[in-house]
Scaffold this active site. Structure first.
Site, mmCIF file in Angstrom:
data_model
loop_
_atom_site.group_PDB
_atom_site.id
_atom_site.type_symbol
_atom_site.label_atom_id
_atom_site.label_comp_id
_atom_site.label_asym_id
_atom_site.label_seq_id
_atom_site.Cartn_x
_atom_site.Cartn_y
_atom_site.Cartn_z
ATOM 1 N N GLY A 1 0.762 -1.237 0.000
ATOM 2 C CA GLY A 1 0.000 0.000 0.000
ATOM 3 C C GLY A 1 0.793 1.288 0.000
ATOM 4 O O GLY A 1 0.216 2.360 0.159
ATOM 5 N N TRP B 1 2.319 3.025 -2.437
ATOM 6 C CA TRP B 1 1.944 3.975 -3.495
ATOM 7 C C TRP B 1 0.539 4.519 -3.273
ATOM 8 O O TRP B 1 0.286 5.704 -3.474
ATOM 9 C CB TRP B 1 2.048 3.304 -4.862
ATOM 10 C CG TRP B 1 3.450 3.165 -5.373
ATOM 11 C CD1 TRP B 1 4.596 3.084 -4.626
ATOM 12 C CD2 TRP B 1 3.862 3.108 -6.739
ATOM 13 N NE1 TRP B 1 5.684 2.960 -5.442
ATOM 14 C CE2 TRP B 1 5.271 2.967 -6.747
ATOM 15 C CE3 TRP B 1 3.178 3.130 -7.944
ATOM 16 C CZ2 TRP B 1 6.006 2.870 -7.931
ATOM 17 C CZ3 TRP B 1 3.907 3.032 -9.133
ATOM 18 C CH2 TRP B 1 5.303 2.909 -9.124
ATOM 19 N N ASP C 1 -4.941 -5.712 -5.958
ATOM 20 C CA ASP C 1 -3.808 -6.624 -5.808
ATOM 21 C C ASP C 1 -4.327 -8.027 -5.521
ATOM 22 O O ASP C 1 -5.420 -8.191 -4.963
ATOM 23 C CB ASP C 1 -2.884 -6.172 -4.672
ATOM 24 C CG ASP C 1 -1.471 -6.751 -4.804
ATOM 25 O OD1 ASP C 1 -0.523 -5.956 -4.966
ATOM 26 O OD2 ASP C 1 -1.311 -7.982 -4.743
ATOM 27 N N ASP D 1 -7.483 -10.914 -8.956
ATOM 28 C CA ASP D 1 -6.693 -10.924 -10.179
ATOM 29 C C ASP D 1 -7.517 -10.271 -11.285
ATOM 30 O O ASP D 1 -8.515 -10.839 -11.737
ATOM 31 C CB ASP D 1 -6.357 -12.370 -10.539
ATOM 32 C CG ASP D 1 -5.436 -12.492 -11.743
ATOM 33 O OD1 ASP D 1 -5.284 -11.488 -12.475
ATOM 34 O OD2 ASP D 1 -4.880 -13.579 -11.952
ATOM 35 N N ASP E 1 3.068 -0.926 -9.818
ATOM 36 C CA ASP E 1 4.308 -1.390 -9.193
ATOM 37 C C ASP E 1 4.323 -2.922 -9.201
ATOM 38 O O ASP E 1 4.980 -3.556 -8.378
ATOM 39 C CB ASP E 1 4.397 -0.842 -7.762
ATOM 40 C CG ASP E 1 5.798 -0.962 -7.175
ATOM 41 O OD1 ASP E 1 6.770 -0.923 -7.941
ATOM 42 O OD2 ASP E 1 5.921 -1.106 -5.943
ATOM 43 N N LYS F 1 6.509 0.254 -13.171
ATOM 44 C CA LYS F 1 7.810 -0.369 -12.924
ATOM 45 C C LYS F 1 8.074 -1.413 -14.005
ATOM 46 O O LYS F 1 7.228 -2.262 -14.273
ATOM 47 C CB LYS F 1 7.833 -1.036 -11.547
ATOM 48 C CG LYS F 1 9.136 -1.796 -11.269
ATOM 49 C CD LYS F 1 9.288 -2.175 -9.814
ATOM 50 C CE LYS F 1 8.302 -3.251 -9.395
ATOM 51 N NZ LYS F 1 8.444 -3.586 -7.964
#
Length: 209
Positions: free
Chosen positions: A63, A65, A83, A99, A124, A164
């Site tokens: 958490g 970000w 997530d 998902d 990320d 990322k």
């Protein structure tokens, strides 16, 4: 009963982790993870986040970000996080565990976003690394492709994207794909990113829609 020995790489990682000034600073400030310093540095340079914005955070747990984004966008903004892993609640963040490749989860995520369009998509995401580059790199590139596809679905014209990415096979083609969709694309390596890590962050602004 013999003690289980750590591998040289895991021992090195543990030492780096506990000696890491960013890990210690994150604990001191009550941040979820050291990753918050990466998005903070990107924000200081690129000013992606502004008060009142709607933000989607992919691969959000634990958490860091989302925590940072919620603080910047304030009460007038929204942060929608997703997530596979659970995440403790954060004020101002709507979290969905699941998902988003699965239709039901994707629809639930889109329901939380709509009818708005999104100002910033953040990712990320990273796969569980096997330590085998020929396995890890395709997995990592698959995830960043999913993040870019999310931009195509929810990002407003002139919106921004930060993701990322691990340098390696497929990286150059991915940068080209991002450039096709955004007016300005920069590659950042924050100070808080470990120097030997292959990770960099693509910062893209001016989504062409």
């Amino acid at each position: 009963m013999s003690k289980q020995k750590h591998s040289a790489s895991s021992t090195r990682w543990l030492k780096e982790h506990f000696d890491d000034k960013y890990v210690n600073e994150a604990k001191k400030k009550g941040y979820r993870s050291r990753a918050i310093f990466k998005i903070e540095e990107i924000q200081n340079k690129d000013k992606l986040l502004k008060a009142g914005m709607t933000v989607v955070d992919l691969g959000a747990a634990p958490g860091g970000w989302s925590q940072f984004a919620a603080k910047v966008v304030g009460e007038g903004g929204r942060v929608i996080a997703c997530d596979l892993l659970p995440m403790e609640s954060i004020a101002g963040v709507s979290f969905l565990q699941g998902d988003f490749r699965e239709e039901a989860v994707l629809n639930a995520l889109l329901d939380r976003i709509q009818p708005d369009m999104v100002d910033v998509v953040m990712s990320d995401m990273a796969p569980n690394m096997a330590g085998n580059l020929s396995v890890d790199q395709p997995r990592a590139m698959y995830l960043v492709e999913l993040a870019l596809d999310m931009c195509r679905q929810v990002l407003a014209p002139n919106g921004s994207f930060v993701v990322k990415v691990f340098q390696g096979e497929g990286f150059d083609d991915y940068v080209k794909a991002v450039r096709d969709l955004f007016k300005v694309v920069k590659i950042r390596k924050p100070d808080s990113s470990r120097s030997r890590s292959r990770e960099v962050f693509i910062v893209a602004t001016g989504y062409k829609g």
